[in-house]
Design an enzyme around this catalytic site. Structure first.
Site, mmCIF file in Angstrom:
data_model
loop_
_atom_site.group_PDB
_atom_site.id
_atom_site.type_symbol
_atom_site.label_atom_id
_atom_site.label_comp_id
_atom_site.label_asym_id
_atom_site.label_seq_id
_atom_site.Cartn_x
_atom_site.Cartn_y
_atom_site.Cartn_z
ATOM 1 N N ASP A 333 31.980 -9.115 104.386
ATOM 2 C CA ASP A 333 32.814 -8.111 105.041
ATOM 3 C C ASP A 333 31.983 -6.943 105.552
ATOM 4 O O ASP A 333 32.114 -6.526 106.709
ATOM 5 C CB ASP A 333 33.865 -7.607 104.041
ATOM 6 C CG ASP A 333 35.263 -7.572 104.649
ATOM 7 O OD1 ASP A 333 35.437 -8.161 105.728
ATOM 8 O OD2 ASP A 333 36.165 -6.962 104.048
ATOM 9 N N ASP A 393 42.097 -9.804 102.391
ATOM 10 C CA ASP A 393 42.167 -8.637 101.515
ATOM 11 C C ASP A 393 43.292 -8.767 100.484
ATOM 12 O O ASP A 393 43.381 -7.961 99.555
ATOM 13 C CB ASP A 393 42.377 -7.368 102.349
ATOM 14 C CG ASP A 393 41.243 -7.152 103.338
ATOM 15 O OD1 ASP A 393 40.096 -7.453 102.966
ATOM 16 O OD2 ASP A 393 41.496 -6.695 104.461
#
Length: 478
Positions: A333, A393
């Site tokens: 990420d 997420d």
């Protein structure tokens, strides 16, 4: 050069007048726009998109006097167009662009005499303005300040925490049924036939992250083809996930269990209707996916079902695998959000470009929870009208929450790991939103979610003197 975003407020000539707002890009070094609509001055719009206004003979000067003029982009600079418009008496210049809106920049020192407001607007918005408001339109420009906080984040927060908590709880229920089946030899074979779980090992975790990296890079370079592959996969996976979630609820209802037999197999009629409903929901979303008014609701429902089914189905065998998965995906990420801008030619991160659709592609990847922004601002019109949270997420920390719940069931520890990890996830989400509000730019949520959940789980295991068992997992999985 950072672009300044503003709003063009257009009003039709009807009674009562129909109004609509559109995105504009302007240069705050050239002109200062009012911050509220009350302080703005309206001008009659003159549509001259048939010309680029690079020569004073292109349009008779009396047409532009005391009006807001819109011309096409191209052939000469913004300030050259503005000088011609200003000499003809225009009070505002709008430049329509068929390509993606970009920052307005030019050598202003050569055009100090140009003082009228200049703004860049999408050509499609000019066409829409005529269709919605008619040919007689009054317009004005203003640039309201950005809101400190958008309350759509509260909705995102509730959806995310609910999905993670419910997915972890559902995984624990499945674990409890497994333990009962192991204790009862008569139910063991039946339970194994029904079980559809997949267990991640450290090797498969690493392979999974590598595949994620390859897929993201391929999407960046071949987005306009692969986006339809992702849409198709999402429709199929979300329909199956919605069926699994609703079938689990329907299974608890004791009535309406009539069955039909086909090829020596029996199936409940209500499950057939449920499958048709789930397929129809996915098809309706696929057809109307670009309808911003309500399609986001259906996408969020399908997305929540997808995340729930993923968290319940995919098992982490031990805390070691959780640490490897969450750690690698955190690096993934951060790299694709913060590091890739130094590599790409346009200075944009690969993650943000793919999420927004590279090169202005209208098709968006259905891999996010979307909630319309509730605070009105130029950013709502120009950038993204939705607050977004990626499925990753939710799913990635959700796998750790699910492992904590299963460990609670195995050790009969009164849900202490599950509750603590869920609270840590909620704290990580709040921290993400705080940084988002302060920095005014998109954040990789895993940067805050991963440390919160991993550290909390480790502290609980250390405090209860169960770290070794928590790290290696239970013996039955071995």
């Amino acid at each position: 050069v950072a672009a300044d975003e503003g709003i063009l407020h257009a009003s039709g000539s009807g009674v009562p007048p129909v109004t609509k707002d559109y995105c504009i890009i302007y240069n705050s070094n050239w002109v200062s726009l009012p911050k509220t609509l009350e302080n703005a001055t309206f001008r009659t719009l003159e549509n001259l998109t048939s010309t680029v206004l690079c020569n004073s003979t292109d349009v008779p000067s009396d047409i532009m006097k005391d009006k807001a003029v819109v011309v096409m982009r191209g052939n000469c600079t913004f300030l050259e167009k503005a000088r011609i418009a200003q000499r003809s008496g225009a009070k505002m210049l709008l430049i329509a662009s068929k390509s993606r809106l970009s920052a307005i920049s030019d050598n202003k020192t050569d055009f100090e005499d140009v003082t009228l407001p200049i703004a860049l607007i999408r050509y499609n918005d000019i066409v829409d303005m005529q269709l919605v408001l008619g040919n007689e339109v009054n317009v004005t420009l203003y640039s309201p300040p950005l809101p400190e906080f958008d309350y759509s984040m509260v909705v995102i927060f509730l959806i995310a925490v609910f999905t993670v908590a419910l997915g972890g709880y559902w995984s624990g229920v499945a674990e409890l049924e497994n333990l009962k089946a192991v204790a009862s030899p008569g139910e063991r074979e039946t339970r194994w036939k029904k079980e559809e779980n997949v267990t991640f090992t450290p090797v498969t975790v690493i392979l999974f992250v590598v595949i994620c990296c390859i897929m993201l890079v391929l999407l960046y370079f071949f987005y306009k083809w692969l986006v339809y592959v992702i849409i198709s996969v999402f429709c199929l996976a979300s329909a199956m996930s919605l069926y699994n979630c609703l079938a689990a609820l329907i299974g608890e209802i004791p009535f309406g269990q009539c069955r039909i037999t086909c090829s020596n197999k029996t199936i409940e009629v209500r499950l057939i209707f449920l499958a048709i409903f789930c397929i129809a929901a996915a098809v309706v979303w696929a057809v109307f996916r670009n309808e911003d008014r309500w399609a986001w609701i259906l996408q969020d429902i399908l997305g929540v079902a997808f995340c729930l089914n993923f968290i319940k189905t995919l098992k982490m065998p031990n805390f070691k695998s959780c640490v490897i998965l969450l750690g690698l995906l955190l690096l993934y990420d951060v790299f694709f959000v913060f590091i890739t801008p130094f590599i790409t030619k346009n200075g944009a991160s690969i993650m943000v470009e793919v999420a927004a659709g590279p090169f202005g592609n209208s098709e968006k990847l259905p891999v996010v929870i979307r909630v319309p922004r509730l605070e009105h601002s130029a950013s709502t019109l120009c950038d993204l009208p939705f607050s977004l949270l990626g499925f990753g997420d939710i799913i990635v920390p959700g796998l750790l929450v699910a492992y904590c719940r299963r460990f609670d069931v195995q050790t009969r520890s009164s849900s202490v790991y599950y509750i603590s990890c869920t609270i840590a996830y909620a704290v990580g989400m709040v921290l993400t939103f705080i940084v988002l509000a302060l920095m005014k730019m998109g954040q990789p949520a895993l940067l805050y979610l991963v440390p919160c959940t991993l550290i909390t789980s480790s502290l609980i295991a250390w405090r209860r003197k169960e770290m070794k068992k928590f790290w290696k997992g239970s013996s039955y999985q071995v």
